[in-house]
Design a protein around this motif. Structure first.
Motif, PDB file in Angstrom:
ATOM      1  N   LYS A 397      40.604  68.680  51.303  1.00 32.98           N
ATOM      2  CA  LYS A 397      41.529  69.639  50.707  1.00 32.98           C
ATOM      3  C   LYS A 397      42.949  69.154  50.981  1.00 32.98           C
ATOM      4  O   LYS A 397      43.527  69.391  52.028  1.00 32.98           O
ATOM      5  CB  LYS A 397      41.288  71.033  51.301  1.00 32.98           C
ATOM      6  CG  LYS A 397      42.367  72.061  51.007  1.00 32.98           C
ATOM      7  CD  LYS A 397      42.513  72.396  49.542  1.00 32.98           C
ATOM      8  CE  LYS A 397      43.522  73.529  49.376  1.00 32.98           C
ATOM      9  NZ  LYS A 397      43.782  73.861  47.985  1.00 32.98           N
ATOM     10  N   CYS A 431      35.514  68.002  46.484  1.00 36.25           N
ATOM     11  CA  CYS A 431      36.837  68.562  46.218  1.00 36.25           C
ATOM     12  C   CYS A 431      37.688  67.547  45.476  1.00 36.25           C
ATOM     13  O   CYS A 431      37.725  66.374  45.841  1.00 36.25           O
ATOM     14  CB  CYS A 431      37.520  68.943  47.528  1.00 36.25           C
ATOM     15  SG  CYS A 431      39.037  69.906  47.343  1.00 36.25           S
ATOM     16  N   GLU A 433      40.851  68.788  44.613  1.00 35.78           N
ATOM     17  CA  GLU A 433      42.025  69.645  44.520  1.00 35.78           C
ATOM     18  C   GLU A 433      43.324  68.930  44.847  1.00 35.78           C
ATOM     19  O   GLU A 433      43.458  68.284  45.873  1.00 35.78           O
ATOM     20  CB  GLU A 433      41.875  70.853  45.447  1.00 35.78           C
ATOM     21  CG  GLU A 433      40.795  71.795  44.962  1.00 35.78           C
ATOM     22  CD  GLU A 433      40.752  73.094  45.749  1.00 35.78           C
ATOM     23  OE1 GLU A 433      41.623  73.293  46.602  1.00 35.78           O
ATOM     24  OE2 GLU A 433      39.849  73.897  45.483  1.00 35.78           O
ATOM     25  N   GLY A 436      44.964  72.712  42.464  1.00 41.77           N
ATOM     26  CA  GLY A 436      43.947  73.654  42.892  1.00 41.77           C
ATOM     27  C   GLY A 436      43.683  74.788  41.932  1.00 41.77           C
ATOM     28  O   GLY A 436      42.905  75.686  42.245  1.00 41.77           O
TER      29      GLY A 436
END
Length: 858
Positions: A397, A431, A433, A436
């Motif tokens: 993240k 992920c 992101e 996001g």
């Protein structure tokens, strides 16, 4: 003569007060308390003389069965927008609660499931009542009578205030042309599908565009570097999973992310807790050990600020050289990751793998190389790279904070490359992101027509002061001037006025001292807000805007979450407050385009007619939500229930369709572009909004200030300014309930503090060549040596020498242009020492509310 014990017992002591209430002598009081101690263990003690205990501190206090309950929501952009339930008596909100499961369709008290979790408000949302009824509510139109920034205003009628604004607008446009009015609206606390303030879809943008005089602010302070990265790499900013996908991760790397403070999704904690219970491991990359790290027992890797791209490059080197990359994924989905995935027309240009291995500059980006830059041990870089590459699925993240730096886009692009090389994109628990943004909401209810987002110049948001101060001797690249296809291309805007709607940007943009110089040169400054903000101090006209409790709208989730929350008009607008839509409609009529701006209303709309708002919202619901999104619930039922939660058949994962079904990415090549075909083909950078060259592949670029700079000899500390838990940027700064939880202070490592003779609570000055602030200190080992932490958003409060006594870090930040638009909030070197300068902790701790200054008639 009194005994010594009696003499030590003052008339105001708690024991004396209690003795007086019970009408006991000292001797009998002591006997009674002794007897109580003896009987207390048996549970037989009973003080007959005491009054029956009450649950509340004062009476009368309305009980729940005396109150009307209304579902509404939060309004600010903290990382989520959650349900608030207003409990009101008459036209007064007595208290606020939040989602308890009963309001949705088929809901019952306590319903809280993985698919339909409760939308519980945080401490900021729950404190909204104090902001609503604050002594600093702006209740009437005000016109400046003193110098800018002096805070001297007089109350005015709406007619006088709007006449002044309209006449000034016309005069400025006629004298200085179509670029003279700067739009600095943003989504502070005026954001819904109808009453909207932002740079693209906002009411102000449309109003100034129809007026024919608008310079746009094109960059978003929170995540512009990230936006650039996502668009170059994936072709879209909708690159996020819904947070329920975190529950399926086996490793979560919180890179610059503190979800205890900034959510990026309303139920993040719920799903991350599930991941932890299922055995997920957590890692934190951050200069400070955060509450999130403590909560999830994360491995903390402290890192020098603004060096994240170098560490990621070191991880990429380890993954490549140990053959831990997913070559099949790279070959199928990536462009420019290595020589074999380069486009034919660019075979002679740099590819990412060869850059990492040092083919072009003879400098392999080894973990040892990265360690010298970022301060992380090479062994730790290797360990993390190995853990990330071998764990499937893993979520890196890459949050926004490390991108709020000089060349911050390179961190985000580097993170995207590491995610792609390990095949963690488009898979559940992985992920991709950057920005996001996940599930797509229908966001606009008012007329979104040919006038939407019309502008005649567009500059980087925090370069407006530079433009004003140096006009006309300004190069287009200095201000990020967006290219146009007409005669205005390259024309430097002569900015003579600013509109602030739903934004406190004067307090929040970089290099405030430069803004203070520039604001004095303007002819018109209009601030539209519900609260008297620091930006309002420097305005000519203050226009009171109704809060979201005082108008009809629908709340949208903020970047994540899949729901809509109805916002009825809970109470009547306080004072003479009007909605944004009312104000712009009336101004549009005065300027000659009222019917075009608000086609459903006539001029009487200024007195407010909810039938108009309801008609817009009903059409939006029926034509967009029901028709496009397949919702079966009617508008009337939605209003009755207050919330609609979409129930997804499986967690939303960004780019799942591209990976599983072979759909193309939205890039020019249809692939994940580690090598950007757009950037590679730019010939003249001065004729772009970027202004300066940006490499086609992710690279480590040395920032203008960081721990490796020569400037550390004068300013040895790197200052970062993360988001606090108790504010949303500058919103709620004046709420005493929240200020009781935390005082604005600078965090310093214990070893640095010991060397400087600083202890927790000491007042210090933090300064550099841009400015100086005064704050108390907090000494801890949860911050790495050489780093200072000063949370953003404190309301500026200047002394007679221009020193900020409140501790706003943006007196220290620099407004230099970072080419891709990233704001360099965390690219700051500074020094610190103990001081005798005055610190002012906040107006809530003073004898007189600040609002008194503004409300007196002069």
């Amino acid at each position: 003569m009194k005994s010594r014990d009696d003499a030590n017992m003052t008339a105001n002591s708690p024991l004396d007060l209690l003795r007086g209430r019970l009408n006991l002598s000292r001797r009998s009081f002591l006997k009674a308390t002794a007897a109580g101690a003896a009987l207390g263990s048996t549970g037989l003690i009973e003080l007959k003389t005491a009054r029956e205990a009450k649950a509340f501190a004062y009476e009368p206090y309305p009980r729940d069965d005396q109150l009307q309950t209304v579902v509404t929501s939060c309004a600010h952009n903290c990382g989520s927008r959650h349900m608030l339930v207003a409990h009101k008596k008459g036209d007064v909100i007595v208290r606020l609660s939040t989602d308890d499961g009963r309001y949705q369709a088929d809901g019952a008290f306590g319903k809280d499931t993985f698919e339909e979790p409760q939308l519980r408000a945080c401490l900021r949302g729950r404190s909204y009542r104090q902001r609503l009824y604050s002594a600093e509510r702006l209740l009437y139109p005000m016109i400046r009578v003193g110098e800018r920034g002096e805070g001297r205003f007089k109350r005015a009628s709406w007619d006088d205030a709007l006449t002044l604004v309209a006449e000034k607008m016309v005069a400025i446009k006629q004298q200085y042309g179509p670029t003279a009015l700067l739009d600095q609206g943003y989504a502070g606390a005026s954001y819904g599908v109808l009453h909207k303030s932002d740079q693209i879809e906002g009411l102000l943008a449309r109003f100034l565009g129809m007026f024919g005089c608008r310079t746009n602010s094109w960059s978003v302070p929170s995540y512009q570097g990230t936006t650039f990265s996502s668009r170059m790499t994936f072709g879209t900013i909708e690159d996020g999973n819904e947070d329920d996908a975190f529950a399926h991760s086996k490793l979560i790397i919180m890179w610059g992310w503190n979800p205890a403070y900034t959510f990026h999704g309303g139920n993040t904690f719920y799903y991350m807790r599930l991941a932890k219970q299922r055995g997920c491991k957590f890692v934190l990359i951050d200069p400070q050990y955060t509450d999130s790290a403590a909560t999830y027992d994360a491995w903390w890797i402290p890192i020098h600020p603004d060096t994240d791209a170098a560490m990621l490059a070191g991880m990429a080197h380890y993954i490549f050289t140990n053959n831990l990359h997913d070559q099949a994924f790279i070959d199928k989905f990536c462009l420019g990751m290595d020589a074999g995935t380069m486009p034919d027309w660019a075979k002679d240009q740099e590819n990412f793998k060869d850059y990492i291995l040092g083919k072009y500059d003879n400098q392999p980006k080894t973990p040892e190389w990265a360690a010298q830059i970022c301060g992380v041990k090479a062994e730790d870089i290797k360990k993390l790279a190995d853990m990330y590459a071998r764990t499937k699925p893993a979520a890196l993240k890459a949050s926004w904070a490390p991108g709020r730096n000089a060349y911050g886009e390179q961190y985000n692009r580097m993170a995207a490359a590491v995610q792609a090389m390990t095949g963690n994109i488009g898979v559940l628990g992985g992920c991709a992101e950057g920005v996001g943004k996940a599930w797509h909401s229908e966001a606009v209810a008012y007329p979104y027509d040919q006038y939407a987002n019309v502008w005649f110049a567009s500059i980087k948001s925090d370069r407006w002061a530079h433009c004003v101060l140096n006009y006309p001797n300004v190069k287009r690249e200095e201000i990020g001037l967006w290219p146009r296809q007409d005669h205005l291309d390259g024309v430097i805007p002569n900015i003579r006025g600013i509109f602030w709607q739903g934004s406190d940007w004067f307090n929040q943009l970089t290099n405030i001292n430069k803004e203070i110089q520039a604001i004095k040169k303007l002819d018109l400054v209009v601030c539209m807000d519900s609260t008297i903000t620091p930006s309002g101090l420097y305005a000519d006209v203050l226009l009171p805007v109704a809060t979201h409790f005082e108008r009809h709208d629908v709340a949208l989730p903020w970047y994540k979450g899949h729901y809509y929350i109805h916002r009825p008009k809970v109470i009547e607008p306080m004072g003479e407050s009007k909605t944004d839509f009312q104000i712009f409609t009336e101004l549009a009529y005065r300027l000659g385009f009222g019917p075009g701006y608000n086609p459903r209303a006539n001029r009487e709309y200024f007195q407010y007619n909810d039938a108009v708002d309801d008609a817009y919202l009903r059409t939006w619901w029926e034509e967009k939500v029901m028709h496009h999104q397949g919702v079966m619930m009617s508008w009337d039922e939605f209003k009755q229930r207050g919330v609609y939660k979409f129930k997804l058949d499986k967690p939303h994962v960004a780019f799942r369709a591209q990976i599983e079904q072979g759909l193309p990415f939205q890039t020019p090549s249809g692939r994940i572009e580690i090598f950007s075909t757009q950037l590679a083909q730019i010939k003249d950078w001065t004729r772009t909004q970027y202004g300066y060259p940006i490499p086609a592949i992710p690279k480590w670029i040395e920032p203008w200030e960081y721990a490796g700079s020569e400037k550390t000899k004068q300013y040895p500390f790197h200052l970062v300014s993360p988001h606090p838990r108790w504010r949303t940027h500058s919103i709620f700064n004046n709420c005493a309930w929240l200020r009781e939880t935390y005082e604005q202070e600078v965090t310093i490592n214990a070893s640095d503090a010991k060397r400087l003779g600083i202890q927790t609570g000491d007042t210090v000055e933090v300064w550099n060549d841009r400015g100086k602030v005064v704050v108390p200190t907090y000494v801890t080992e949860r911050c790495m040596p050489g780093v200072l932490v000063l949370h953003e958003g404190a309301w500026l409060d200047l002394d007679e020498n221009g020193i900020d006594r409140a501790g706003n870090p943006d007196f220290l930040t620099l407004d230099e242009p970072s080419p891709a638009g990233a704001f360099a909030y965390n690219t700051v070197l500074a020094n610190v020492k103990k001081t005798d300068l005055a610190h002012r902790p906040g107006w809530d701790k003073q004898a007189t509310a600040r609002s008194y200054i503004f409300r007196r008639e002069l």
